[in-house]
Design a protein around this motif. Structure first.
Motif, PDB file in Angstrom:
ATOM      1  N   TRP A  14      94.299  -7.708  57.818  1.00 13.89           N
ATOM      2  CA  TRP A  14      95.204  -8.377  58.802  1.00 13.89           C
ATOM      3  C   TRP A  14      96.444  -9.188  58.330  1.00 13.89           C
ATOM      4  O   TRP A  14      97.557  -9.063  58.971  1.00 13.89           O
ATOM      5  N   GLY A  15      96.358  -9.974  57.498  1.00 16.01           N
ATOM      6  CA  GLY A  15      97.369 -10.834  56.761  1.00 16.01           C
ATOM      7  C   GLY A  15      98.463  -9.635  56.174  1.00 16.01           C
ATOM      8  O   GLY A  15      99.774  -9.959  56.366  1.00 16.01           O
ATOM      9  N   GLY A  22     106.201  -7.993  60.181  1.00 19.24           N
ATOM     10  CA  GLY A  22     107.430  -9.056  59.796  1.00 19.24           C
ATOM     11  C   GLY A  22     108.579  -8.224  58.934  1.00 19.24           C
ATOM     12  O   GLY A  22     109.677  -8.702  59.558  1.00 19.24           O
ATOM     13  N   ILE A  23     108.017  -7.859  57.937  1.00 19.66           N
ATOM     14  CA  ILE A  23     109.217  -7.320  57.270  1.00 19.66           C
ATOM     15  C   ILE A  23     109.887  -6.059  57.919  1.00 19.66           C
ATOM     16  O   ILE A  23     111.280  -6.372  57.786  1.00 19.66           O
ATOM     17  N   PHE A  49     104.851 -13.866  52.548  1.00 19.22           N
ATOM     18  CA  PHE A  49     103.489 -13.957  51.774  1.00 19.22           C
ATOM     19  C   PHE A  49     102.467 -14.894  52.061  1.00 19.22           C
ATOM     20  O   PHE A  49     101.480 -14.803  51.613  1.00 19.22           O
ATOM     21  N   ILE A  50     102.759 -15.849  53.178  1.00 22.47           N
ATOM     22  CA  ILE A  50     102.119 -16.786  53.546  1.00 22.47           C
ATOM     23  C   ILE A  50     100.571 -16.151  54.021  1.00 22.47           C
ATOM     24  O   ILE A  50      99.497 -16.548  53.722  1.00 22.47           O
ATOM     25  N   LEU A  56      93.949 -13.377  51.510  1.00 22.65           N
ATOM     26  CA  LEU A  56      93.311 -13.136  50.400  1.00 22.65           C
ATOM     27  C   LEU A  56      92.361 -14.274  49.931  1.00 22.65           C
ATOM     28  O   LEU A  56      91.368 -14.171  49.486  1.00 22.65           O
ATOM     29  N   SER A  57      93.010 -15.539  50.097  1.00 22.41           N
ATOM     30  CA  SER A  57      92.003 -16.754  49.986  1.00 22.41           C
ATOM     31  C   SER A  57      90.780 -16.628  50.680  1.00 22.41           C
ATOM     32  O   SER A  57      89.758 -16.931  50.181  1.00 22.41           O
ATOM     33  N   THR A  58      90.928 -16.336  51.865  1.00 24.19           N
ATOM     34  CA  THR A  58      89.772 -16.233  52.855  1.00 24.19           C
ATOM     35  C   THR A  58      88.671 -15.004  52.326  1.00 24.19           C
ATOM     36  O   THR A  58      87.573 -15.363  52.301  1.00 24.19           O
TER      37      THR A  58
END
Length: 81
Positions: A14-15, A22-23, A49-50, A56-58
């Protein structure tokens, strides 16, 4: 316990999807604009990239939690026999 891993993977996908959307929107606006500074474009790209980094962290955290729970569950089921 498999839902934890699924949610982590979904968060990353999803991120990445939201970054791409957005891009595309930003590129359409850049095409419409007469003059856009390179600093503005790079700042927008950096900020885009936020969402993927958070996803990715999640995903990594959920994979770790899943691995721990899976190991405990497997040991529990092996000891139950």
């Amino acid at each position: 316990h498999h839902a934890i891993l699924f949610l982590g993977i979904f968060s990353f996908v999803w991120g990445t999807f939201t970054q791409l959307v957005g891009i595309v929107i930003a590129l359409n606006e850049i095409i419409k604009a007469a003059d856009v500074s390179p600093e503005l474009v790079i700042t927008g790209l950096r900020n885009s990239f936020i969402a993927p980094v958070f996803g990715l962290s999640t995903m990594l955290l959920s994979a770790l939690v899943w691995a721990i729970l899976h190991t405990k569950y497997s040991a529990y089921m092996k000891g139950k026999d």
